[in-house]
Design a protein around this motif. Structure first.
Motif, PDB file in Angstrom:
ATOM      1  N   LEU A   1       0.868  -1.208   0.094  1.00 35.56           N
ATOM      2  CA  LEU A   1      -0.044  -0.017   0.065  1.00 35.56           C
ATOM      3  C   LEU A   1       0.949   1.264   0.066  1.00 35.56           C
TER       4      LEU A   1
ATOM      5  N   THR B   1      -0.998   5.619  -6.175  1.00 41.54           N
ATOM      6  CA  THR B   1      -1.966   4.366  -6.427  1.00 41.54           C
ATOM      7  C   THR B   1      -1.835   3.735  -7.709  1.00 41.54           C
TER       8      THR B   1
ATOM      9  N   VAL C   1     -11.379  -5.618  -1.869  1.00 41.14           N
ATOM     10  CA  VAL C   1     -10.326  -4.955  -1.355  1.00 41.14           C
ATOM     11  C   VAL C   1     -10.647  -4.796   0.231  1.00 41.14           C
TER      12      VAL C   1
ATOM     13  N   SER D   1      -7.271  -3.711  -9.821  1.00 41.38           N
ATOM     14  CA  SER D   1      -7.247  -2.896  -8.649  1.00 41.38           C
ATOM     15  C   SER D   1      -7.185  -3.576  -7.616  1.00 41.38           C
TER      16      SER D   1
ATOM     17  N   HIS E   1      -3.502  -4.071  -6.788  1.00 41.99           N
ATOM     18  CA  HIS E   1      -2.838  -2.806  -6.389  1.00 41.99           C
ATOM     19  C   HIS E   1      -3.270  -2.330  -4.887  1.00 41.99           C
ATOM     20  N   HIS E   2      -4.495  -2.802  -4.385  1.00 38.99           N
ATOM     21  CA  HIS E   2      -4.954  -2.176  -3.094  1.00 38.99           C
ATOM     22  C   HIS E   2      -4.962  -3.185  -1.916  1.00 38.99           C
TER      23      HIS E   2
END
Length: 305
Positions: free
Chosen positions: A106, A110, A259, A290, A293-294
């Motif tokens: 994290l 972003t 997420v 997505s 990435h998160h």
């Protein structure tokens, strides 16, 4: 070649975390661990020109030595291969049960949390890929030092209590390869399986002659969606009766739901279709990208047709 888990290492904190995760998974499944350093960067090329040959770079060697020390009963091999990291690791995945990579975790930037190598490899791998982020606040100490606080009977680091295995599901067309992987991981870990399907809240107005409020209609429809999802998982629950299963139809978008569910989870499991797309070639869908990435937990991307 012996069945094995493959992990890509480049000397970073993230690849050290990936190597530790891969070692634990290989030990749990009774597989060998194959550690690959792809000598495809400018720094690696310079090292070879200066006489480095095919030897492991210093930090990579530290990670390999640390894993071997922390997991004395594990069959561990370390090797250097030339080439582009993404393509070389994707090719190596064809001989592996599982491919493990590190991700940057994290942060505020972003768009660049996983990195192009991780994304390209995940899009091309023939085996399931797990991307592991370094733990918050972790140092770059060798893996042996991070796992020495508890050991099992064979000298390997002991497992902590597992969080949920979270799997994204489409109830009207569930994917067997993805569900099998998720149920197997939950069974291996002794973890609960949490199956999530995204059904964003509709603003449609439903008409009926019965005196029923709109909220009641929507609740009834949501309950029907949950029953449909439970039916889609019934065959796998019969095959893995030891796995506790929770199903949830979420009103959020799929990426947001997954997420959020990744907080405290052991693993998030997603699928990737392997069919090549004309002109663009292998790619990851927007939900997978997505979540990669998160997510707050390791993410497995399972290829399927």
């Amino acid at each position: 070649m012996t069945q094995h888990v493959t992990v890509g290492i480049d000397g970073s904190v993230q690849s050290a975390a990936a190597a530790e995760w891969a070692a634990r998974e290989a030990h749990r499944r009774g597989l060998a661990l194959r550690m690959i350093h792809v000598a495809g960067t400018e720094a690696d090329a310079l090292e070879r020109e200066l006489g480095g040959g095919a030897e492991l770079p210093g930090r990579v060697a530290e990670i390999c030595d640390g894993i071997a020390a922390a997991w004395p009963g594990l069959d561990v091999t370390c090797e250097v291969q030339p080439g582009h990291p993404a393509y070389t690791l994707a090719a190596a995945s064809g001989r592996a049960e599982l491919l493990v990579l590190g991700s940057r975790g994290l942060g505020g930037f972003t768009g660049l949390l996983v990195g192009s190598v991780g994304l390209r490899t995940a899009a091309r791998s023939l085996a399931p890929v797990v991307l592991v982020r370094a733990e918050s606040g972790r140092t770059d100490a060798p893996a042996a030092a991070t796992s020495a606080d508890a050991t099992s009977a064979d000298g390997a680091p002991a497992d902590a209590a597992p969080g949920d295995v979270v799997v994204g599901v489409e109830g009207d067309r569930p994917c067997d390869a993805v569900l099998e992987f998720a149920f197997e991981r939950a069974a291996d870990l002794g973890a609960r399986l949490r199956a999530l399907e995204s059904r964003p809240t509709s603003h449609d107005v439903y008409t009926t002659q019965a005196p029923v409020e709109q909220a009641e209609i929507r609740e009834s429809l949501a309950a029907a969606e949950q029953v449909r999802l439970q039916d889609a998982l019934a065959r796998w629950q019969d095959k893995f009766p030891q796995v506790r299963v929770e199903v949830e139809v979420c009103p959020w978008s799929a990426s947001r739901a997954l997420v959020e569910a990744s907080r405290g989870a052991s693993l998030v499991v997603l699928g990737r279709r392997t069919a090549r797309v004309p002109l663009t070639g292998p790619h990851l869908g927007p939900v997978v990208q997505s979540v990669l990435h998160h997510a707050h937990a390791p993410v497995a991307v399972v290829p399927h047709h």
